[in-house]
Design a protein around this motif. Structure first.
Motif, mmCIF file in Angstrom:
data_model
loop_
_atom_site.group_PDB
_atom_site.id
_atom_site.type_symbol
_atom_site.label_atom_id
_atom_site.label_comp_id
_atom_site.label_asym_id
_atom_site.label_seq_id
_atom_site.Cartn_x
_atom_site.Cartn_y
_atom_site.Cartn_z
ATOM 1 N N LEU A 1 0.985 -1.185 0.012
ATOM 2 C CA LEU A 1 0.019 0.023 0.028
ATOM 3 C C LEU A 1 0.891 1.316 -0.115
ATOM 4 O O LEU A 1 0.678 2.252 -0.720
ATOM 5 C CB LEU A 1 -1.099 0.138 1.058
ATOM 6 C CG LEU A 1 -2.069 -1.260 1.037
ATOM 7 C CD1 LEU A 1 -2.759 -1.151 2.370
ATOM 8 C CD2 LEU A 1 -3.091 -0.868 -0.057
ATOM 9 N N HIS A 2 1.968 1.309 0.788
ATOM 10 C CA HIS A 2 2.837 2.462 0.854
ATOM 11 C C HIS A 2 3.441 2.583 -0.425
ATOM 12 O O HIS A 2 3.358 3.777 -1.119
ATOM 13 C CB HIS A 2 3.984 2.208 1.713
ATOM 14 C CG HIS A 2 4.756 3.356 2.102
ATOM 15 N ND1 HIS A 2 5.662 3.744 1.277
ATOM 16 C CD2 HIS A 2 4.889 4.252 3.016
ATOM 17 C CE1 HIS A 2 6.496 4.699 1.641
ATOM 18 N NE2 HIS A 2 5.854 5.118 2.789
ATOM 19 N N ASP A 3 3.635 1.572 -1.030
ATOM 20 C CA ASP A 3 4.630 1.454 -2.480
ATOM 21 C C ASP A 3 3.555 2.082 -3.707
ATOM 22 O O ASP A 3 3.892 2.875 -4.414
ATOM 23 C CB ASP A 3 5.183 0.353 -2.771
ATOM 24 C CG ASP A 3 6.234 0.365 -4.179
ATOM 25 O OD1 ASP A 3 6.870 1.397 -4.031
ATOM 26 O OD2 ASP A 3 6.052 -0.515 -4.793
ATOM 27 N N SER A 4 2.361 1.658 -3.312
ATOM 28 C CA SER A 4 1.337 2.082 -4.252
ATOM 29 C C SER A 4 0.968 3.508 -4.383
ATOM 30 O O SER A 4 0.470 4.108 -5.174
ATOM 31 C CB SER A 4 -0.040 1.471 -4.155
ATOM 32 O OG SER A 4 0.264 -0.264 -4.484
ATOM 33 N N ILE A 5 1.121 4.199 -3.291
ATOM 34 C CA ILE A 5 1.072 5.681 -2.958
ATOM 35 C C ILE A 5 1.950 6.432 -3.544
ATOM 36 O O ILE A 5 1.882 7.453 -4.171
ATOM 37 C CB ILE A 5 0.555 5.919 -1.522
ATOM 38 C CG1 ILE A 5 -0.592 5.274 -0.883
ATOM 39 C CG2 ILE A 5 0.564 7.607 -1.253
ATOM 40 C CD1 ILE A 5 -0.741 5.440 0.373
ATOM 41 N N VAL A 6 3.390 5.852 -2.939
ATOM 42 C CA VAL A 6 4.516 6.770 -3.366
ATOM 43 C C VAL A 6 4.931 6.535 -4.940
ATOM 44 O O VAL A 6 5.833 7.240 -5.410
ATOM 45 C CB VAL A 6 5.812 6.609 -2.387
ATOM 46 C CG1 VAL A 6 5.187 7.409 -1.014
ATOM 47 C CG2 VAL A 6 6.314 5.122 -2.200
ATOM 48 N N ASN A 7 4.741 5.262 -5.372
ATOM 49 C CA ASN A 7 4.907 4.997 -6.695
ATOM 50 C C ASN A 7 3.870 4.389 -7.265
ATOM 51 O O ASN A 7 3.856 3.164 -7.752
ATOM 52 C CB ASN A 7 6.386 3.992 -6.750
ATOM 53 C CG ASN A 7 7.435 4.185 -5.964
ATOM 54 O OD1 ASN A 7 8.171 5.149 -6.394
ATOM 55 N ND2 ASN A 7 7.813 3.518 -5.011
#
Length: 141
Positions: free
Chosen positions: A98-104
């Protein structure tokens, strides 16, 4: 010319101040929760449902994503996202995904959707504690 420079300086200082503030109350965001998770889900829900988010007033999450199953606005529904995130990418936790989906945003494009449609600068414009809050909220879905 002098008036222009003075105005530019004032606007620049104000922009830096607002960026440093992160657009939210730092006392309510980030850090580690009592259960050991990162982020504040209640603050994340407020951020998710905001009309704009981040230092550049980008569209809020609910502008393009629904929390209702099978309701598509622009991007995929986030109903049940926590369960899908657990198995989305082998070797990644749901939190990491989820974090990666927001920032990348283009790192993990859901089948049937097009890369480049999601706003690309959330990672640069949303302070890390608020990203963690968004992740904590999404993990409740």
């Amino acid at each position: 010319m002098r008036k222009f420079l003075l105005t530019f300086l004032l606007v620049s200082v104000l922009a830096l101040f607002l960026a440093a503030c992160g657009g939210g109350d730092s006392a309510d965001s980030g850090g580690e929760a009592a259960d050991g998770s990162v982020g504040n889900a209640a603050n994340g829900e407020k951020l998710y449902k905001s009309a704009t988010i981040g230092s550049a007033s980008a569209p809020g999450c609910n502008t393009c994503h629904s929390l209702e199953a099978d309701v598509v606005i622009v991007g995929p529904s986030h109903a049940g996202i926590a369960a899908r995130a657990e198995t989305a990418v082998e070797g990644m936790t749901a939190e990491e995904y989820l974090h990666d989906s927001i920032v990348n945003p283009d790192a993990h494009v859901t089948e049937g959707y097009t890369a480049g449609v999601m706003y690309q600068n959330y990672g640069a414009e949303i302070p890390e504690p608020q990203i963690n809050d968004l992740v904590a909220f999404l993990l409740t879905q």
